[in-house]
Write a protein that holds these residues in place. Structure first.
Motif, short mmCIF file in Angstrom:
data_model
loop_
_atom_site.label_atom_id
_atom_site.label_comp_id
_atom_site.label_asym_id
_atom_site.label_seq_id
_atom_site.Cartn_x
_atom_site.Cartn_y
_atom_site.Cartn_z
N VAL A 15 0.87 -1.19 0.00
CA VAL A 15 0.00 0.00 0.00
C VAL A 15 0.90 1.23 0.00
CG1 VAL A 15 -1.90 1.22 1.10
CG2 VAL A 15 -1.71 -1.27 1.34
N ALA A 17 2.32 3.59 -3.54
CA ALA A 17 3.09 3.30 -4.76
C ALA A 17 4.09 4.42 -4.98
CB ALA A 17 2.15 3.16 -5.94
N ALA A 20 9.37 3.87 -1.49
CA ALA A 20 9.55 2.67 -0.67
C ALA A 20 8.82 1.48 -1.29
CB ALA A 20 9.07 2.92 0.75
N GLU A 43 -2.62 8.12 -5.60
CA GLU A 43 -2.42 9.23 -6.53
C GLU A 43 -2.70 8.73 -7.96
OE1 GLU A 43 0.88 12.10 -5.55
OE2 GLU A 43 1.58 10.35 -4.44
N LEU A 53 10.39 17.84 -7.24
CA LEU A 53 9.23 18.73 -7.17
C LEU A 53 9.59 20.09 -6.59
CD1 LEU A 53 6.41 16.31 -5.94
CD2 LEU A 53 7.04 16.90 -8.29
N GLU A 86 -6.32 4.60 -6.27
CA GLU A 86 -7.17 3.84 -5.35
C GLU A 86 -6.64 3.93 -3.92
OE1 GLU A 86 -8.11 -0.25 -6.32
OE2 GLU A 86 -8.69 -0.61 -4.25
N GLY A 121 3.81 6.54 3.41
CA GLY A 121 4.43 7.86 3.36
C GLY A 121 3.92 8.84 4.42
N ARG A 123 2.09 13.05 5.01
CA ARG A 123 1.31 14.15 4.40
C ARG A 123 1.68 15.45 5.10
NH1 ARG A 123 -3.11 10.28 5.80
NH2 ARG A 123 -3.10 8.83 4.04
N LEU A 259 -3.89 2.91 8.54
CA LEU A 259 -4.01 1.46 8.35
C LEU A 259 -3.25 0.71 9.44
CD1 LEU A 259 -3.64 1.28 4.46
CD2 LEU A 259 -5.74 1.37 5.83
N GLY A 288 9.70 3.38 4.72
CA GLY A 288 9.69 4.75 4.22
C GLY A 288 9.23 5.79 5.23
N ASP A 289 8.70 6.89 4.71
CA ASP A 289 8.35 8.05 5.53
C ASP A 289 7.31 7.75 6.62
OD1 ASP A 289 9.98 9.47 3.80
OD2 ASP A 289 8.50 11.04 3.39
N GLU A 306 12.76 11.17 6.70
CA GLU A 306 12.05 11.45 5.46
C GLU A 306 13.09 11.63 4.37
OE1 GLU A 306 9.13 14.60 5.64
OE2 GLU A 306 8.69 14.08 7.70
N ALA A 311 13.79 5.42 2.42
CA ALA A 311 12.67 4.71 1.78
C ALA A 311 13.20 3.52 0.97
CB ALA A 311 11.89 5.67 0.89
N PHE A 335 21.38 12.43 2.56
CA PHE A 335 20.34 13.36 2.14
C PHE A 335 21.00 14.47 1.34
CE2 PHE A 335 17.37 16.89 2.67
CZ PHE A 335 16.16 16.24 2.50
N TRP A 336 20.22 15.16 0.52
CA TRP A 336 20.78 16.31 -0.19
C TRP A 336 19.73 17.40 -0.31
CZ3 TRP A 336 18.25 12.48 -2.56
CH2 TRP A 336 17.41 12.79 -3.61
C1 LIG Z 1 9.00 18.43 -2.33
C2 LIG Z 1 9.83 17.33 -1.73
C3 LIG Z 1 11.22 17.36 -1.87
C4 LIG Z 1 12.00 16.35 -1.34
N1 LIG Z 1 13.35 16.39 -1.50
C5 LIG Z 1 14.11 15.39 -1.03
C6 LIG Z 1 15.51 15.37 -1.23
O1 LIG Z 1 16.08 16.30 -1.80
N2 LIG Z 1 16.23 14.31 -0.78
C7 LIG Z 1 15.62 13.25 -0.13
O2 LIG Z 1 16.29 12.30 0.24
N3 LIG Z 1 14.28 13.25 0.09
C8 LIG Z 1 13.52 14.29 -0.34
N4 LIG Z 1 12.17 14.27 -0.13
C9 LIG Z 1 11.60 13.19 0.67
C10 LIG Z 1 11.33 11.94 -0.18
O3 LIG Z 1 10.66 12.28 -1.35
C11 LIG Z 1 10.51 10.98 0.66
O4 LIG Z 1 11.29 10.62 1.77
C12 LIG Z 1 10.09 9.74 -0.13
O5 LIG Z 1 9.21 10.11 -1.17
C13 LIG Z 1 9.40 8.76 0.79
O6 LIG Z 1 8.89 7.72 0.04
P1 LIG Z 1 7.71 6.82 0.61
O7 LIG Z 1 7.45 5.80 -0.43
O8 LIG Z 1 8.02 6.38 1.98
O9 LIG Z 1 6.47 7.80 0.79
P2 LIG Z 1 5.72 8.77 -0.20
O10 LIG Z 1 6.62 9.23 -1.28
O11 LIG Z 1 5.04 9.78 0.66
O12 LIG Z 1 4.61 7.85 -0.87
C14 LIG Z 1 3.57 7.27 -0.16
C15 LIG Z 1 2.43 7.04 -1.13
O13 LIG Z 1 1.41 6.29 -0.48
C16 LIG Z 1 0.15 6.85 -0.81
N5 LIG Z 1 -0.82 6.42 0.19
C17 LIG Z 1 -0.91 6.78 1.49
N6 LIG Z 1 -1.93 6.16 2.10
C18 LIG Z 1 -2.51 5.37 1.15
C19 LIG Z 1 -3.62 4.48 1.17
N7 LIG Z 1 -4.32 4.27 2.26
N8 LIG Z 1 -3.94 3.83 0.02
C20 LIG Z 1 -3.22 4.03 -1.13
N9 LIG Z 1 -2.16 4.86 -1.19
C21 LIG Z 1 -1.81 5.52 -0.07
C22 LIG Z 1 0.46 8.34 -0.81
O14 LIG Z 1 -0.52 9.12 -1.45
C23 LIG Z 1 1.79 8.35 -1.57
O15 LIG Z 1 1.57 8.34 -2.96
C24 LIG Z 1 11.37 15.29 -0.64
C25 LIG Z 1 9.98 15.27 -0.47
C26 LIG Z 1 9.22 16.28 -1.02
C27 LIG Z 1 7.72 16.25 -0.85
#
Ligand SMILES: Cc1cc2nc3c(=O)[nH]c(=O)nc-3n(C[C@H](O)[C@H](O)[C@H](O)COP(=O)(O)OP(=O)(O)OC[C@H]3O[C@@H](n4cnc5c(N)ncnc54)[C@H](O)[C@@H]3O)c2cc1C
Length: 430
Positions: A15, A17, A20, A43, A53, A86, A121, A123, A259, A288-289, A306, A311, A335-336
Motif C-alpha cells: 500500500v 506506490a 519505498a 495518486e 518537485l 485507489e 508515506g 502528508r 491502516l 519509508g516516511d 524522510e 525509503a 540526504f541532499w
Molecule cells: C518536495 C519534496 C522534496 C523532497 N526532496 C528530497 C531530497 O532532496 N532528498 C531526499 O532524500 N528526500 C527528499 N524528499 C523526501 C522523499 O521524497 C521521501 O522521503 C520519499 O518520497 C518517501 O517515500 P515513501 O514511499 O516512503 O512515501 P511517499 O513518497 O510519501 O509515498 C507514499 C504514497 O502512499 C500513498 N498512500 C498513502 N496512504 C494510502 C492508502 N491508504 N492507500 C493508497 N495509497 C496511499 C500516498 O498518497 C503516496 O503516494 C522530498 C519530499 C518532497 C515532498
C-alpha cells in the motif's frame, strides 16, 4: 532478468506506490519472488520521485516524464500490478502469524494478500491558523501541488514561505532566483532546526539573506489575511504584517498511519519498525516516511527519516524479510538539498553529537561540518564539498573515523585522516 510472476497464492500487497513501495516490489522480483505483487497508490500517477518537485520540476528544467521512478514498461515486464488512484481504506489480518489478510479500496475493491507492506508515506502538516484555507495558500508534496505552485509563482510578485525546512528553503531559493520578493517565516530560532547544527543553519540563513530573502526567525504565524477569498498578507503573532500574494507552507509532514492503527501496530511518531522493516506484528512490514525506528546510535530514541535513502533501504529490507532473508544491517543515512548554487549533502545523523568541527570557511560557500560523538565521527554536512561528503559516507559505512583535532584543515584530504574505529582509543558507539 526479473523472475516472472506466476499465480502462487495471493502474494504481496504493497500500500503506497512511491519510493519505498516500488523498491520493495523490485527487490522481491530481483530475488526470485514468483507470487503476485500488487502495488496500490491513491495518486493518479505512475510512481514518481518527489525530490525534483522542489528543485528541477518546479524550476521548469525537469519534465514530468523524468520524475518516473521506473519506465512504465518495467512493471509489466516484472509482473508487478500497479493500481493508481485507489485509496485503501480498510485492512484486516486473517492470520497474524502468517501475515495474510485482506484490504479494501475506497471503491470497495477487495485485495487479498499473503503478506502486506505499508509504504503509505507522509502528508504535509496543515497550518493551524485562521485564513489557512484562503486561495493562494499552497503546500508541496505531490505533482498536483507542484503544478499548482508553478502556476501561482508565475503570477506572483511576493511570496511568503512558512517554514524554514528543506522544502521551504528550496522553494524560497527558486522564487528568489525567479526575481520574486521572498519572506521566510520560521518559528524556531534558526532555519533547518531539526536537520543540522547551528553552524550549517546559520550559514543557510546568511546565504538566503545575502541573496535578498528576508528570513524571520522565532516568528509564529497568527493568521493569514485575505481579500475576496485570496491571501493578501501573513500576520505574525508579534503584530508584524507581511504583504504577500502567495503563501507556501512547509512545516513538516505527518506519517500516514491510519491502516497501521486499524491493525493495532505500535505507532510512535511513525509505524515502529525494526532494522528489518518488521512492525510490532513481525509478519507485517512497513517502509519509508511512514515509519519510525531506533536511531542508529542507539541513545537518541526513535527517529522518523524522510529521505529517499531511507525509503529505498527500508523497502529493500521489507522485501528481504518477506523472502525469509531479513538483513537488518543499518544503512548510512544520506540526504541532499539544492538551494541556489549551493549543494548540501549530508551523511549520517547528527542527533546525539557532542562535538562539531568546522572544516573550511563558510564565507567561501564551500565547507563541511563534522559531527562527533565521544570523538567518533557520526555525521557530516558538506556544502559544495562533494569529496568530503563521499569520504564521510564511506567512512561511516566502513566504521572508520578520524581525530577531530585534525579535521578542520581543508588542505588535508579527509581520506588521509581515516582510521578504523577499533584502532583508536575512541569509545565505540553503544
Ligand atoms: C518536495 C519534496 C522534496 C523532497 N526532496 C528530497 C531530497 O532532496 N532528498 C531526499 O532524500 N528526500 C527528499 N524528499 C523526501 C522523499 O521524497 C521521501 O522521503 C520519499 O518520497 C518517501 O517515500 P515513501 O514511499 O516512503 O512515501 P511517499 O513518497 O510519501 O509515498 C507514499 C504514497 O502512499 C500513498 N498512500 C498513502 N496512504 C494510502 C492508502 N491508504 N492507500 C493508497 N495509497 C496511499 C500516498 O498518497 C503516496 O503516494 C522530498 C519530499 C518532497 C515532498
Amino acid at each position: 532478468m526479473p523472475a516472472a510472476a506466476s499465480a502462487h497464492g495471493d502474494g504481496t500487497l504493497i500500500v503506497g506506490a512511491s519510493q519505498a513501495g516500488v523498491q520493495a516490489a523490485a527487490t522481491l522480483r530481483e530475488h526470485g519472488y514468483t507470487s503476485p505483487i500488487v502495488l496500490v497508490g491513491d495518486e493518479p500517477y505512475a510512481p514518481y520521485q518527489r525530490p525534483p518537485l522542489s528543485k528541477g520540476y518546479l524550476a521548469g528544467t525537469a519534465s514530468r516524464s523524468t520524475l518516473e521512478l521506473r519506465a512504465e514498461s518495467y512493471y509489466a515486464s516484472a509482473g508487478i500490478t500497479v493500481v493508481t488512484g485507489e485509496r485503501i481504506v480498510e485492512v484486516r489480518l486473517h492470520d497474524a502469524e502468517a501475515g495474510s489478510g485482506a484490504a479494501v479500496g475506497e471503491g470497495g475493491t477487495p485485495h487479498a494478500f499473503d503478506r502486506l507492506i505499508l509504504a503509505t508515506g507522509a502528508r504535509p502538516h496543515r497550518l493551524p491558523v485562521p485564513g489557512a484555507d484562503l486561495d493562494g495558500v499552497c503546500y508541496l508534496r505531490g505533482i498536483d501541488d507542484a503544478d499548482t505552485l508553478t502556476r501561482r509563482l508565475q503570477g506572483a510578485s511576493h511570496v511568503t514561505v512558512v517554514g524554514g525546512g528543506f522544502i521551504g528553503l528550496e522553494v524560497a531559493s527558486l522564487a528568489r532566483t525567479a526575481g520574486l520578493s521572498v519572506d521566510v517565516v520560521e518559528a524556531a530560532e534558526r532555519v533547518l532546526p531539526r536537520a543540522v547544527a547551528s553552524l550549517t543553519s546559520d550559514f543557510y540563513r546568511g546565504a538566503h539573506e545575502r541573496r535578498g530573502t528576508r528570513v524571520h526567525l522565532g516568528a509564529a504565524v497568527d493568521r493569514i489575511e485575505g481579500t475576496n477569498g485570496r491571501a493578501t498578507a501573513v500576520r505574525l503573532t508579534d503584530g508584524r504584517r507581511l504583504p504577500t500574494d502567495l503563501v507556501v507552507v512547509g512545516i513538516g509532514a505527518q506519517p500516514a498511519t491510519e491502516l497501521a492503527d486499524q491493525l493495532g501496530l505500535a505507532v510512535q511518531g511513525g509505524i515502529v519498525v525494526d532494522g528489518a522493516s518488521r512492525t510490532s506484528i513481525a509478519t507485517v512490514l512497513a517502509a519509508g516516511d511512514c515509519t519510525a525506528m531506533s536511531h542508529p546510535a542507539g541513545e537518541v530514541g526513535l527517529v522518523r527519516l524522510e529521505s529517499v535513502q531511507n525509503a529505498v533501504a527500508q523497502g529493500r529490507q521489507a522485501a528481504l524479510a518477506i523472502l525469509g532473508r531479513p538483513d537488518p544491517v543499518p544503512a548510512v543515512p544520506w540526504f541532499w538539498s539544492d538551494q541556489y548554487d549551493l549543494k548540501l549533502q549530508i551523511a549520517g545523523l547528527q542527533q546525539g553529537h557532542d562535538r562539531v568541527v568546522l572544516r573550511g570557511d563558510p564565507d567561501t560557500e564551500r565547507f563541511s561540518v563534522l559531527y562527533f560523538s565521544r570523538d567518533r565521527l557520526i555525521a557530516l554536512d558538506a556544502v559544495n564539498s562533494p569529496i568530503d561528503y563521499m569520504t564521510a559516507r564511506k567512512a561511516l559505512a566502513r566504521s572508520l573515523t578520524l581525530d577531530p583535532a585534525l579535521a578542520h584543515d581543508p588542505d588535508v584530504p579527509l581520506a588521509r585522516l581515516l582510521v578504523p574505529v577499533a584502532d583508536t582509543t575512541l569509545a565505540p558507539l553503544a
